[in-house]
Scaffold this active site. Structure first.
Site, PDB file in Angstrom:
ATOM      1  N   SER A 408      10.905  36.621  69.501  1.00  9.25           N
ATOM      2  CA  SER A 408      11.177  37.829  68.722  1.00  9.25           C
ATOM      3  C   SER A 408       9.921  38.307  68.001  1.00  9.25           C
ATOM      4  O   SER A 408       9.908  39.405  67.461  1.00  9.25           O
ATOM      5  CB  SER A 408      12.304  37.568  67.723  1.00  9.25           C
ATOM      6  OG  SER A 408      11.976  36.488  66.900  1.00  9.25           O
ATOM      7  N   HIS A 429      13.948  40.171  74.832  1.00 12.42           N
ATOM      8  CA  HIS A 429      14.331  39.809  73.464  1.00 12.42           C
ATOM      9  C   HIS A 429      15.795  40.170  73.226  1.00 12.42           C
ATOM     10  O   HIS A 429      16.131  41.338  73.015  1.00 12.42           O
ATOM     11  CB  HIS A 429      13.404  40.508  72.469  1.00 12.42           C
ATOM     12  CG  HIS A 429      13.755  40.240  71.049  1.00 12.42           C
ATOM     13  ND1 HIS A 429      13.588  41.160  70.048  1.00 12.42           N
ATOM     14  CD2 HIS A 429      14.293  39.140  70.462  1.00 12.42           C
ATOM     15  CE1 HIS A 429      14.006  40.642  68.909  1.00 12.42           C
ATOM     16  NE2 HIS A 429      14.434  39.421  69.131  1.00 12.42           N
ATOM     17  N   GLU A 441      15.507  44.130  74.070  1.00  7.91           N
ATOM     18  CA  GLU A 441      14.149  44.690  74.066  1.00  7.91           C
ATOM     19  C   GLU A 441      13.393  44.016  75.207  1.00  7.91           C
ATOM     20  O   GLU A 441      13.141  42.809  75.165  1.00  7.91           O
ATOM     21  CB  GLU A 441      13.440  44.370  72.742  1.00  7.91           C
ATOM     22  CG  GLU A 441      13.707  45.347  71.624  1.00  7.91           C
ATOM     23  CD  GLU A 441      12.931  45.009  70.352  1.00  7.91           C
ATOM     24  OE1 GLU A 441      12.598  45.931  69.603  1.00  7.91           O
ATOM     25  OE2 GLU A 441      12.656  43.811  70.098  1.00  7.91           O
ATOM     26  N   ASN A 479      12.260  44.462  65.055  1.00  5.07           N
ATOM     27  CA  ASN A 479      11.928  43.579  63.935  1.00  5.07           C
ATOM     28  C   ASN A 479      10.690  44.044  63.175  1.00  5.07           C
ATOM     29  O   ASN A 479      10.566  43.799  61.979  1.00  5.07           O
ATOM     30  CB  ASN A 479      11.746  42.134  64.423  1.00  5.07           C
ATOM     31  CG  ASN A 479      13.099  41.472  64.654  1.00  5.07           C
ATOM     32  OD1 ASN A 479      14.125  41.974  64.176  1.00  5.07           O
ATOM     33  ND2 ASN A 479      13.118  40.381  65.391  1.00  5.07           N
TER      34      ASN A 479
END
Ligand code: 3H9
Length: 695
Positions: A408, A429, A441, A479
């Site tokens: 991540s 991800h 992702e 993120n």
């Protein structure tokens, strides 16, 4: 007649066929074509009744959404449907594929409906922030009663043919040749002198006198922030209270109100964005795909187990690798428990549970992975461990296998470089819980081959995910923006807000939870460990030890330890303010010499969201996301950003990029560069008076 609708006479029945790929949407040409074909059918002395159908994959799937927001073009759909309803000959809709929205309304304008056994019918307008605006809210309750019609209209889920027949929504279900079946049905009607059945002349049945109040209450929480479900209720209520023509006027007024609403604009944007996102700029449509028939997942922890379930759910065999037998056993037991919970709720049969479990083949040896087409690594989030795994994969995997990491935050290029085949390496991800969250992702490395990207994007859809292609950077799109927001949220509390105030503002904005409830769910130790890594690496962007890190250092990891930023009672996930935390925050402020001040809700909203928009602009500039819609889709499917706000970049246009830029500059002056340096793209758009979307 226009080419998109054709007419022919078959066995004494006129057949009107809409031919407007891909989904026979009811654009202006189709609407006038339908009128012209009706006229032709009425004048055709050989045609004793008329069948309306769609060519290709479906009966019309609705109004043409691309026309919305543009000046209306005659003939209008309600008028076309009225013409069918009052035609002097019997009309039969022959439905296959998905008769949705305006398409379903055309079918309701016909006297009878015949459906192929695989067909679905429905009124999904509510999902676009609208309501059925061509009579659906007035005719459906007249056909099947208000009690049955209300959820179909206010929830918008398609109804399979068999259920539609049971409800009285369709009259006959056929298999094989639909048009032949519908023509035969129409002939039977004619031969038996069956009457025309204009729904406008029917009365509305209402079984439960409290239907509307009860229903509204039942959806209040789930539909928080959405406008259209509540307007759908009003429209159906009008059908029960007003004569047909008055009800139609009411429906029209409500439809127009919704059409202008920011909620519907955002929801329509999301509809197209989630389709557009699958088309990666620069990757040709005809790029060859690699075959993915078998998969391996490395790591049977929460993430690895969840990832493996996605493939088993899609019928794809998956090898699950762990280094120790007990970890493997634990992982498999968790997967089984998850499936059995679903079976207990009636959403899976015990047979399905066993079938899926049998698709997950455990192993302790990398040598068992030699024949798999794709491997996804989901081990501990540390570069050294990831590198060791990829070295092993490089050793055992066959040439052409795709090697993916579920990291991540880590650098996918660095991971790829440890292998002899960086062109086959990319990030996948998944978001936690991986078997539930729809976002994927797909991280394209510097050297990732086009066919690997295309294959993984297709595969995302196959396993029920929305794949978004992103580039390599710390935290990727989701993120990276989240970290910026978290930094602000923590700072706001340091300055004087309470964690519950910050969370309430974000929750009220429409996200499923606030930043601190979210970090308690994810586990404070996760963020703490990431920040510790950055601090240890001497990263200039690394944050100083915050009050949240102090909580983590005390073993308050969040929900899993019963206490984090909030406290939790046994078996209850409700976050409750904790005086111990308030004390720790007060102590932290004293240590830093901060006198707490009153922080307004408006400041919380601006700082938490504008910082994300600014970061989103940087992400676009750097090409980490190719388009604003990629950022929006990440936030909608990965974090529950409210669909009725369209995603952070769409929302930014709604607020005004200039307004946001001015505030960013103001915050930069007050709070410094680290979180608030304006993105050049934001500045450029603001100065040009443009938005991310609106040119
Ligand atoms: C309405 O009807 C209002 C009325 O009540 C009142 C009027 C007065 N329009 O989804 P896919 C495109 S509101 C324009 O990938 P699938 C779509 O963008 C409407 N375009 O295929 C895509 O284009 P591209 C109520 C449309 O097989 C291509 O078709 N109806 C429309 O996975 C293929 O779509 C709905 O809300 C449209 N209505 O799913 C139904 N629909 O290839 C919306 C699709 O360029 N549609 N496109 O990316 C759907 O739910 C799905 O598309 C459907 C097919 C289930 C039909």
């Amino acid at each position: 007649m226009t080419q998109v609708v054709r007419y022919e006479c078959r066995d004494g029945i006129g057949v009107i066929t809409v031919d407007y790929p891909p989904v026979n949407a009811l654009g202006a040409a189709v609407r006038s074509g339908l009128l012209a074909a009706l006229e032709q059918g009425l004048q055709d002395a050989d045609a004793r009744a008329l069948v309306v159908t769609g060519d290709g994959r479906t009966f019309p799937a609705g109004a043409d959404i691309r026309e919305f927001g543009k000046p209306p073009v005659e003939p209008f759909l309600p008028d076309v449907i009225n013409a069918y309803e009052s035609a002097g000959k019997l009309t039969v809709a022959a439905i296959h594929g998905t008769a949705l929205g305006g398409g379903m309304e055309v079918a309701l304008g016909c006297d009878y409906r015949v459906a192929l056994d695989s067909a679905k019918v429905g009124l999904p307008e509510v999902k676009l922030g609208l309501l059925p605006g061509a009579g659906g809210t007035q005719r459906l309750p007249r056909l099947i009663g208000a009690d049955a019609a209300l959820p179909i209209i206010a929830e918008g889920n398609p109804v399979p043919a068999a259920k539609a027949k049971a409800l009285g929504l369709v009259d006959e279900v056929v298999s094989g040749d639909l048009v032949a079946g519908a023509v035969a049905f129409a002939r039977k009607l004619v031969e038996s002198n069956a009457p025309q059945r204009p729904l406008r002349e029917q009365a509305v049945k209402l079984d439960n006198p409290n239907l509307f109040a009860e229903y509204e209450k039942s959806i209040a929480r789930k539909q928080r922030g959405f406008l259209s479900p509540f307007r759908c209720i009003e429209a159906v209520r009008a059908a029960t209270e007003l004569p047909f023509d008055e009800g139609m006027k009411r429906e029209r007024a409500l439809f127009m109100e919704l059409m202008q609403s920011s909620e519907s604009r955002a929801q329509r944007h999301v509809f197209f964005a989630e389709r557009e996102v699958a088309k990666v700029p620069g990757i040709a449509k005809d790029t060859p795909r690699r075959d993915i028939n078998t998969v391996a997942v490395i790591g049977a922890g929460t993430m690895g187990g969840g990832i493996a379930m996605n493939f088993a759910n899609a019928g794809i065999p998956v090898r699950l690798l762990e280094v120790k037998q007990d970890a493997l056993d634990r992982g498999l037991a968790v997967i089984r428990r998850n499936y059995e919970n679903t079976a207990r709720k009636g959403r899976l049969t015990q047979d399905d549970v066993e079938k899926r479990m049998s698709l997950i083949q455990p192993t302790l040896s990398y040598d068992d992975l030699g024949s798999v087409d794709l491997v996804i690594e989901a081990v501990f989030e540390t570069m050294d461990i990831k590198k060791a795994v990829f070295k092993e994969l490089d050793r055992v995997c066959k040439p052409g296998a795709i090697l993916a990491t579920n990291t991540s935050t880590l650098d996918v290029n660095e991971i790829a470089a440890i292998t002899s085949r960086p062109q086959d390496v990319m990030g996948m991800h998944f978001f936690s819980p991986a078997n539930v969250m729809k976002l994927l992702e797909n991280v394209r490395g510097e050297k990732t081959a086009d066919d690997v990207v295309a294959t993984v994007m297709d595969l995302s859809k196959r396993i029920g995910k929305v794949g978004v292609c992103v580039g390599v950077c710390h935290g990727f799109v989701g993120n990276r923006m989240l970290h910026k927001r978290q930094h602000e949220a923590i700072a706001l509390v340091e300055e004087g807000a309470s964690p519950e105030q910050v969370d309430k503002v974000i929750y009220d904005f429409g996200l499923p939870m606030g930043p601190f409830a979210m970090s308690d769910l994810a586990g404070l130790d996760v963020g703490y460990r990431i920040r510790e890594e950055l601090r240890k690496a001497g990263d200039p962007e690394a944050q100083a030890l915050s009050w949240v890190d102090k909580l983590a250092a005390k073993g308050r990891y969040g929900q899993k330890t019963g206490a984090g930023v909030f406290r939790y009672e046994e078996g209850d996930r409700t976050p409750r303010p904790d005086p111990e935390v308030a004390e720790l925050i007060a102590e932290h402020r004293r240590e830093k010499g901060i006198t707490p001040r009153e922080v307004t809700d408006q400041e919380i909203l601006e700082r938490c969201l504008y910082v994300m928009v600014n970061e989103g602009a940087k992400i676009l500039e750097e090409g980490i996301a190719a388009r604003p819609l990629d950022v929006d889709v990440v936030w909608i499917y990965g974090y529950g950003f409210p669909v009725y706000r369209g995603g952070p970049m769409f929302w930014a246009d709604h607020v005004g990029v200039k307004t946001i830029y001015d505030k960013v500059v103001e915050f930069q002056k007050r709070l410094g560069d680290s979180n608030w340096k304006p993105a050049p793209l934001l500045k450029q758009l603001a100065e040009a008076g443009k938005g991310f979307y609106a040119g």
